[in-house]
Design a protein around this motif. Structure first.
Motif, PDB file in Angstrom:
ATOM      1  N   ARG B 328       0.796  -1.215   0.000  1.00 44.79           N
ATOM      2  CA  ARG B 328       0.000   0.000   0.000  1.00 44.79           C
ATOM      3  C   ARG B 328       0.838   1.279   0.000  1.00 44.79           C
ATOM      4  O   ARG B 328       0.473   2.250  -0.651  1.00 44.79           O
ATOM      5  N   PHE B 329       1.951   1.238   0.727  1.00 44.95           N
ATOM      6  CA  PHE B 329       2.751   2.455   0.836  1.00 44.95           C
ATOM      7  C   PHE B 329       4.133   2.270   0.229  1.00 44.95           C
ATOM      8  O   PHE B 329       4.670   1.163   0.219  1.00 44.95           O
ATOM      9  N   VAL B 379       0.844   6.451  -1.760  1.00 45.00           N
ATOM     10  CA  VAL B 379      -0.205   5.522  -1.326  1.00 45.00           C
ATOM     11  C   VAL B 379      -0.789   4.911  -2.584  1.00 45.00           C
ATOM     12  O   VAL B 379      -1.197   5.630  -3.492  1.00 45.00           O
ATOM     13  N   ASN B 380      -0.805   3.585  -2.630  1.00 45.53           N
ATOM     14  CA  ASN B 380      -1.328   2.934  -3.823  1.00 45.53           C
ATOM     15  C   ASN B 380      -2.802   2.604  -3.666  1.00 45.53           C
ATOM     16  O   ASN B 380      -3.206   1.996  -2.682  1.00 45.53           O
ATOM     17  N   PHE B 381      -3.573   3.013  -4.638  1.00 43.26           N
ATOM     18  CA  PHE B 381      -4.985   2.616  -4.669  1.00 43.26           C
ATOM     19  C   PHE B 381      -5.100   1.241  -5.308  1.00 43.26           C
ATOM     20  O   PHE B 381      -5.839   0.384  -4.875  1.00 43.26           O
ATOM     21  N   LEU B 387      -1.330   7.744  -5.257  1.00 44.69           N
ATOM     22  CA  LEU B 387      -1.243   9.173  -4.970  1.00 44.69           C
ATOM     23  C   LEU B 387       0.087   9.418  -4.280  1.00 44.69           C
ATOM     24  O   LEU B 387       0.443   8.700  -3.366  1.00 44.69           O
ATOM     25  N   TYR B 388       0.819  10.436  -4.727  1.00 46.96           N
ATOM     26  CA  TYR B 388       2.116  10.659  -4.116  1.00 46.96           C
ATOM     27  C   TYR B 388       2.308  12.088  -3.628  1.00 46.96           C
ATOM     28  O   TYR B 388       1.688  13.025  -4.133  1.00 46.96           O
ATOM     29  N   GLN B 417       5.399  18.409  -4.557  1.00 43.84           N
ATOM     30  CA  GLN B 417       4.593  17.950  -5.680  1.00 43.84           C
ATOM     31  C   GLN B 417       3.613  16.896  -5.198  1.00 43.84           C
ATOM     32  O   GLN B 417       3.959  16.020  -4.413  1.00 43.84           O
ATOM     33  N   LEU B 418       2.403  17.004  -5.671  1.00 42.56           N
ATOM     34  CA  LEU B 418       1.356  16.071  -5.276  1.00 42.56           C
ATOM     35  C   LEU B 418       0.653  15.626  -6.538  1.00 42.56           C
ATOM     36  O   LEU B 418       0.355  16.451  -7.395  1.00 42.56           O
ATOM     37  N   GLY B 419       0.415  14.360  -6.680  1.00 39.84           N
ATOM     38  CA  GLY B 419      -0.242  13.943  -7.900  1.00 39.84           C
ATOM     39  C   GLY B 419      -0.555  12.475  -7.943  1.00 39.84           C
ATOM     40  O   GLY B 419      -0.383  11.757  -6.967  1.00 39.84           O
ATOM     41  N   LEU B 420      -1.015  12.073  -9.095  1.00 35.05           N
ATOM     42  CA  LEU B 420      -1.332  10.669  -9.310  1.00 35.05           C
ATOM     43  C   LEU B 420      -0.306  10.065 -10.235  1.00 35.05           C
ATOM     44  O   LEU B 420       0.203  10.721 -11.128  1.00 35.05           O
ATOM     45  N   ARG B 421       0.003   8.813  -9.992  1.00 33.11           N
ATOM     46  CA  ARG B 421       1.035   8.177 -10.787  1.00 33.11           C
ATOM     47  C   ARG B 421       0.572   6.810 -11.271  1.00 33.11           C
ATOM     48  O   ARG B 421      -0.007   6.034 -10.521  1.00 33.11           O
TER      49      ARG B 421
END
Lengths: 184, 426
Positions: B328-329, B379-381, B387-388, B417-421
């Protein structure tokens, strides 16, 4: 080393015992992986992850007589394979290939005359969703209700995918016979 | 009957395959043995985990701390700009809306924010108008220098009004060009001053990375963090040379000119794709869009305002090293670079006094290169999507264009930086 001793030593993180376990059961576990996953490359990854899990959780295994270790190992590996499929395959999105389904099923002739490796190849060649349901139904002896719960699909999807998988298998077997035993 | 056949067929297949085995893959045991034979590494890994958590928290709070101190300044200044803009024009006698005419110096004094003690570099014209005691901050020389223009503003209110009323129509255009020139000179001056060892605040930008697939929540959420860096408010007028260069505007004759620069937080949106090379290493790239927005305010008595918006599209390339992770992390460090191209520009010039504005585009041809280093937590969905949060440091190379951006002011910059990966690979 008996099955029980082997399990005990593996619990103690004995490297020689681990290697022994791997060599004794690895190839039949590999067969399970291949049967579920279909391609050798991914099956290898699943086998790897499955063995890591086996050695991590072997403490949970309790010996219940001859064959219980193999049964436990197989169960762990099947779960690993299902986990992999759940991550990588959308079970519910498997298309139903109606054209491929012949009307008549003929199960009279059985499978006794077909080599193991050929049967394995045929199972591996099944479409992913069919293959999973087929494996669980045939080899794990799960009901369609249980399969539906495990895969997050409906009972009806499970039974119709099984039906189609079986039909495809029978057709493949017939074709194989036609090709290799033309005298029949 | 048929059911029975089916059961028989299944049973036969099951028995036939029961003891079937496949050859073991080459080298798998060696791989397993290596991985299994690391009982000592478990506490070591835990240590890494702890270190990673501390590192990310530390870097994040560092970034937020640097970011939050100029934030307050920014809000006040933002308010100031808006209020000044909303002041009715005082020089255009024909204007119907010209109801609440005020003396310019006074209007400024009312709308300008009070200045707290720590803001050595944040001084605005007219601030002494609201504070009986003049500037109490900074070094002695600087303070007195700063207070000068304010006094002159107050002293010349009357005459300035008169002069403005007598102006001809083409003057704004001329003064606009002059102001722009002065603005550049001022920016240059600011940089020179800094090089000469003047105190400098560190700047913090906040980058918001996200993807076209995400809801607008991520983006909107980031807007709450929007801040800007206030680059020294007092520029120019610090020596004779600057004065001579800058003081060619008729309106501001006899007054010290100042330029306020407000760089808005750079906002980056984009899609990030991560390709895992093995368990620990990964390559990351993507497509990112960045908006660099800068507001300028230049002049002494009569102000010109500029709103500069630069739109960049860029491609980052980073190498990622996993520090610690589970399903998850994940904690990681990353380093790399990016190349960006300015695809669109807009410079809006506002003559606030006369309520007029012009728009034009600028030429920013050179590519913007940068290097970055960061630590991150994710954090992995799903195994593919996460989301990082990634605090880091970026260095922007000078693109040698004449355009002023936050990247010119502060080539070395903290960012968060915040975003989706999206992740692919093993």
């Amino acid at each position: 080393m008996t099955e029980e001793e082997l399990a005990l030593k593996c619990k103690q993180a004995d490297n020689l015992a681990r290697k022994e376990l791997y060599e004794r059961y690895g190839s039949s576990l590999m067969a399970i992986c291949l049967r579920y996953i279909g391609d050798r490359e991914s099956a290898r990854d699943v086998l790897h992850d499955g063995f890591i899990r086996i050695f991590q959780s072997i403490g949970l295994f309790t010996y219940k007589g001859t064959g219980s270790l193999k049964a436990w190992l197989s169960k762990v590996m099947v779960n690993e394979a299902l986990g992999y499929l759940r991550k990588h395959v959308q079970m519910s999105q498997q298309e139903v290939l109606v054209d491929e389904v012949p009307d008549v099923q003929d199960t009279d002739e059985g499978v006794a005359d077909i080599p193991h490796s050929v049967l394995m190849r045929m199972i591996a060649e099944l479409p992913e969703g069919y293959r999973t349901v087929f494996n669980l139904y045939v080899f794990e002896g799960k009901s369609h209700k249980e399969i539906a719960d495990m895969l997050g699909i409906t009972e009806h999807t499970s039974s119709s995918q099984f039906y189609r998988a079986k039909t495809l298998m029978i057709r493949k077997i017939k074709e194989y016979r036609k090709e290799h035993y033309s005298w029949k | 009957m048929e059911m029975k056949d089916e059961d028989k067929w299944i049973e036969e297949l099951r028995r036939r395959m029961e003891n079937y085995s496949e050859p073991l893959p080459d080298g798998l045991w060696e791989e397993l043995a290596k991985e299994l034979n690391v009982p000592k590494v478990i506490p070591f890994r835990r240590m890494w985990y702890a270190a990673a958590v501390v590192l990310v928290l530390l870097a994040s709070s560092l970034a937020v701390w640097f970011w939050s101190s100029p934030a307050a300044d920014f809000e006040r200044q933002d308010m100031m700009v808006q209020e000044v803009l909303s002041q009715p024009s005082f020089s255009d006698g024909d204007d119907e809306e010209n109801l609440d005419m005020g003396v310019p110096g006074q209007a400024l004094a009312e709308t300008l924010p009070p200045v707290s003690g720590k803001q050595t570099a944040v001084l605005s014209p007219g601030e002494t108008g609201t504070q009986p005691s003049p500037v109490t901050v900074g070094e002695e020389g600087e303070a007195s220098r700063m207070s000068l223009p304010v006094e002159s503003v107050e002293r010349t209110d009357e005459s300035e009004t008169d002069r403005n009323e007598g102006r001809t129509e083409e003057t704004p255009r001329a003064s606009r060009a002059a102001d722009r020139e002065r603005m550049r000179q001022n920016a240059y001056q600011l940089r020179q001053n800094r090089k000469n060892g003047e105190k400098e605040k560190f700047s913090v930008g906040l980058l918001a990375g996200n993807t076209p697939y995400s809801s607008s929540n991520t983006y909107n959420g980031m807007m709450g963090f929007v801040s800007s860096y206030q680059a020294g408010n007092l520029m120019g007028a610090v020596n004779d040379k600057a004065t001579a260069l800058g003081q060619n505007s008729l309106e501001n004759q006899g007054h010290e000119s100042k330029t306020n620069i407000k760089h808005h937080m750079p906002v980056t949106v984009g899609a990030s794709f991560r390709w895992a090379l093995n368990e620990d290493w990964a390559l990351e790239t993507g497509l990112m869009y960045t908006l660099l927005s800068t507001d300028w305010r230049s002049g002494a008595v009569s102000y010109m305002e500029y709103e500069q918006k630069l739109h960049y599209v860029g491609i980052p390339l980073k190498v990622q090293r996993s520090i610690w992770k589970n399903n998850r992390f994940a904690f990681y460090a990353s380093a790399g670079g990016a190349v960006e191209k300015c695809v669109s520009t807009k410079l809006k010039t506002i003559d606030a006094d006369r309520g007029r504005s012009w728009e034009e585009s600028l030429d920013v041809d050179p590519l913007q290169w940068s290097v970055t280093a960061a630590v991150g937590a994710q954090v992995n969905f799903t195994p593919q999507l996460g989301l990082y949060l990634e605090p880091g440091i970026a260095y922007y190379f000078d693109d040698n264009s004449s355009i002023e951006t936050i990247r010119k002011e502060h080539p070395l910059n903290f960012n968060l930086q915040l975003g989706l990966r999206f992740s692919v690979g093993r």
